[in-house]
Design an enzyme around this catalytic site. Structure first.
Site, PDB file in Angstrom:
ATOM      1  N   LYS A 234       0.832  -1.209   0.000  1.00 57.45           N
ATOM      2  CA  LYS A 234       0.000   0.000   0.000  1.00 57.45           C
ATOM      3  C   LYS A 234       0.863   1.254   0.000  1.00 57.45           C
ATOM      4  O   LYS A 234       0.642   2.177  -0.791  1.00 57.45           O
ATOM      5  CB  LYS A 234      -0.901   0.006   1.224  1.00 57.45           C
ATOM      6  N   ASN A 235       1.845   1.315   0.891  1.00 56.06           N
ATOM      7  CA  ASN A 235       2.640   2.541   1.033  1.00 56.06           C
ATOM      8  C   ASN A 235       3.487   2.826  -0.200  1.00 56.06           C
ATOM      9  O   ASN A 235       3.803   3.993  -0.478  1.00 56.06           O
ATOM     10  CB  ASN A 235       3.510   2.461   2.285  1.00 56.06           C
TER      11      ASN A 235
ATOM     12  N   ARG B 231      -4.489  10.185   3.219  1.00 54.84           N
ATOM     13  CA  ARG B 231      -3.347  10.805   3.874  1.00 54.84           C
ATOM     14  C   ARG B 231      -2.224  11.074   2.872  1.00 54.84           C
ATOM     15  O   ARG B 231      -1.603  12.128   2.883  1.00 54.84           O
ATOM     16  CB  ARG B 231      -2.825   9.902   5.000  1.00 54.84           C
TER      17      ARG B 231
ATOM     18  N   CYS C 125      -6.116   8.607   8.167  1.00 48.44           N
ATOM     19  CA  CYS C 125      -6.225   8.199   9.560  1.00 48.44           C
ATOM     20  C   CYS C 125      -5.878   9.353  10.494  1.00 48.44           C
ATOM     21  O   CYS C 125      -4.962  10.127  10.233  1.00 48.44           O
ATOM     22  CB  CYS C 125      -5.295   7.020   9.850  1.00 48.44           C
TER      23      CYS C 125
ATOM     24  N   ARG D  14       0.487  15.199  12.269  1.00 49.73           N
ATOM     25  CA  ARG D  14       1.482  14.820  11.264  1.00 49.73           C
ATOM     26  C   ARG D  14       1.654  15.988  10.303  1.00 49.73           C
ATOM     27  O   ARG D  14       1.151  15.980   9.188  1.00 49.73           O
ATOM     28  CB  ARG D  14       1.037  13.544  10.534  1.00 49.73           C
TER      29      ARG D  14
ATOM     30  N   ILE E 213       3.193  18.800   7.680  1.00 53.02           N
ATOM     31  CA  ILE E 213       4.000  18.645   6.474  1.00 53.02           C
ATOM     32  C   ILE E 213       5.034  19.769   6.388  1.00 53.02           C
ATOM     33  O   ILE E 213       5.459  20.141   5.304  1.00 53.02           O
ATOM     34  CB  ILE E 213       3.118  18.573   5.214  1.00 53.02           C
TER      35      ILE E 213
ATOM     36  N   ASP F 184       3.451   1.113  12.040  1.00 57.47           N
ATOM     37  CA  ASP F 184       2.253   0.546  11.432  1.00 57.47           C
ATOM     38  C   ASP F 184       1.967  -0.879  11.895  1.00 57.47           C
ATOM     39  O   ASP F 184       0.905  -1.435  11.576  1.00 57.47           O
ATOM     40  CB  ASP F 184       2.362   0.574   9.904  1.00 57.47           C
TER      41      ASP F 184
ATOM     42  N   ARG G 163      -9.024   0.338   3.412  1.00 57.98           N
ATOM     43  CA  ARG G 163      -8.011   1.226   2.853  1.00 57.98           C
ATOM     44  C   ARG G 163      -6.680   0.514   2.655  1.00 57.98           C
ATOM     45  O   ARG G 163      -5.881   0.928   1.806  1.00 57.98           O
ATOM     46  CB  ARG G 163      -7.789   2.433   3.769  1.00 57.98           C
TER      47      ARG G 163
END
Length: 428
Positions: free
Chosen positions: A22-23, A93, A117, A122, A124, A305, A397
């Protein structure tokens, strides 16, 4: 509203094949915007985040066509806008990668702040700092980020924190910058390497991905290529922990064992038996399992994670375990839901004290984020009786065909669309 209904206390046995990461997918899909041509991305996971990204690219004018369930063809030659609306990105995200990709290719981007999420702040800031160092003017206001540059010029950028998102975003923005860009204190996660490999295959000049210093020499053009995404490290880890928490015997296939070393060490520490081969790991577990301490860190440390899943496993290990979350400030939001199932966990700031050998019993719980949802599924698999999990969107997701995969291992798990189905399932 859909729910998962899980009847627990059944050891998982068999073989499971891991999907694409996914990432990596949510970085490589926007990276394809840097290519003025046709890219074919293979081994894509069939998850909501991928579907959402494809929708966004189509709305921008890119031609996206699935050649098979896990293969996507992207032609970004005719992108007609660099502005994205909040409605398109409200649940994503990793949408911030659009800033780096659009800024890199078109020298401008207008992108809403990311969704996804909610388990802590978080910001940027590091992304913006990198873009500004490359020569862009960046404005963050009214819930969006606007970046624009007449020209991007390579420079030296030091990240105060080894941020995965900032590393990838700056790397994409720098692909077409004049001269050489150096990212120091870069993050090292496998999906950073995967994104760099994809861009290099298309003609980029990126060196050092996977180390703490990455150098990007600007090029004039990227050409479309065919690329296959790496296996999902977190999905693999979730199924490895599922084998341990149910005292089962599961062979987890289509993985890169090197990426799993921090988890492998912890599973062995709690008492599971592991067989490791070139592209698979077999996890065999029997009671009693023993307590262990966990501290999340950037790769190659223990991944944040997998922290909720590992914490759930520790509730079934004899003794007291300590889990220190160093990456996200409020990632323990799921603990309240876990305690509804019988877990005994005390929070002390970013530290969770886990009293092991808890008796878990079925209850109604709610997924609060993607990995929290996975943790609740693991707890339900180990619990006595029936558990009902809602907010399935989060789980969808990041986990492809999770019901089918768990069912093939012997789990009793079903997706139901209404409470009308619940009594029948609980009696089954």
């Amino acid at each position: 509203m859909e729910h998962f209904i899980i009847n627990g206390s059944k050891p998982l046995r068999g073989t499971v094949n891991i999907s694409g990461a996914k990432n990596a997918a949510v970085a490589i899909i926007p990276a394809a915007l840097l290519v003025d041509g046709v890219c074919i991305i293979e081994n894509l996971p069939q998850i909501e985040d991928v579907a959402s990204y494809v929708g966004v690219l189509r709305s921008m004018g890119a031609e996206c066509k699935f050649l098979s369930d896990d293969t996507l063809q992207i032609d970004a030659s005719n992108i007609c806008t660099t502005r994205i609306t909040p409605e398109q990105l409200k649940d994503m995200r990793a949408s911030y990668y659009l800033i780096g990709a659009l800024l890199g290719r078109f020298k401008k981007a207008d992108v809403p702040m990311p969704g996804g999420c909610n388990f802590g702040v978080r910001p940027i800031d590091l992304h913006i700092k990198g873009f500004e160092n490359l020569g862009a003017k960046v404005v963050q206001e009214h819930g969006k980020v606007t970046a624009e540059a007449s020209n991007l010029v390579g420079t030296q950028i030091f990240l105060d924190v080894a941020s995965v998102g900032a590393t990838i975003n700056i790397m994409m923005a720098a692909v077409y910058a004049e001269g050489t860009t150096t990212i120091e204190n870069a993050a090292k996660e496998p999906h950073i390497v995967d994104c760099a490999n994809f861009l290099n295959m298309c003609g980029a000049k990126i060196k050092g991905a996977g180390t703490d210093v990455i150098r990007i020499t600007g090029v004039d053009k990227l050409e479309g290529k065919r690329y296959s995404i790496i296996p999902d490290q977190i999905e693999a880890g979730t199924y490895m922990i599922a084998a341990a928490i149910t005292c089962g015997d599961v062979k987890v296939c289509n993985i890169i064992p090197k990426h799993m070393e921090s988890l492998t060490a912890k599973l062995q520490e709690v008492g599971a038996e592991l067989v490791v081969r070139e592209d698979w790991i077999r996890v065999i577990a029997k009671k009693p399992l023993s307590a262990a301490n966990v501290k999340t860190l950037y790769y190659p440390g223990f991944p944040t994670d997998l922290q909720p899943q590992m914490t759930t496993l520790l509730t079934q290990c004899e003794g007291v375990s300590y889990v220190n979350e160093t990456v996200f400030d409020t990632r323990f939001q799921y603990v309240d839901q876990l305690t509804r199932l019988g877990a005994k966990i005390t929070l002390e700031g970013r530290m969770a004290v886990v009293e092991g050998a808890s008796r878990l019993t079925g209850a109604e719980v709610v997924a609060t984020d993607l990995r929290a949802g996975a943790a609740l599924m693991l707890a339900a698999l180990a619990a006595e009786g029936t558990t009902k999990i809602s907010n399935l969107y989060y789980i969808d997701r990041g986990y492809e065909k999770i019901v089918q995969k768990l069912s093939a291992l012997g789990a009793e798990v079903r997706r139901v669309s209404s409470d009308d189905d619940l009594p029948m399932l609980m009696e089954a």
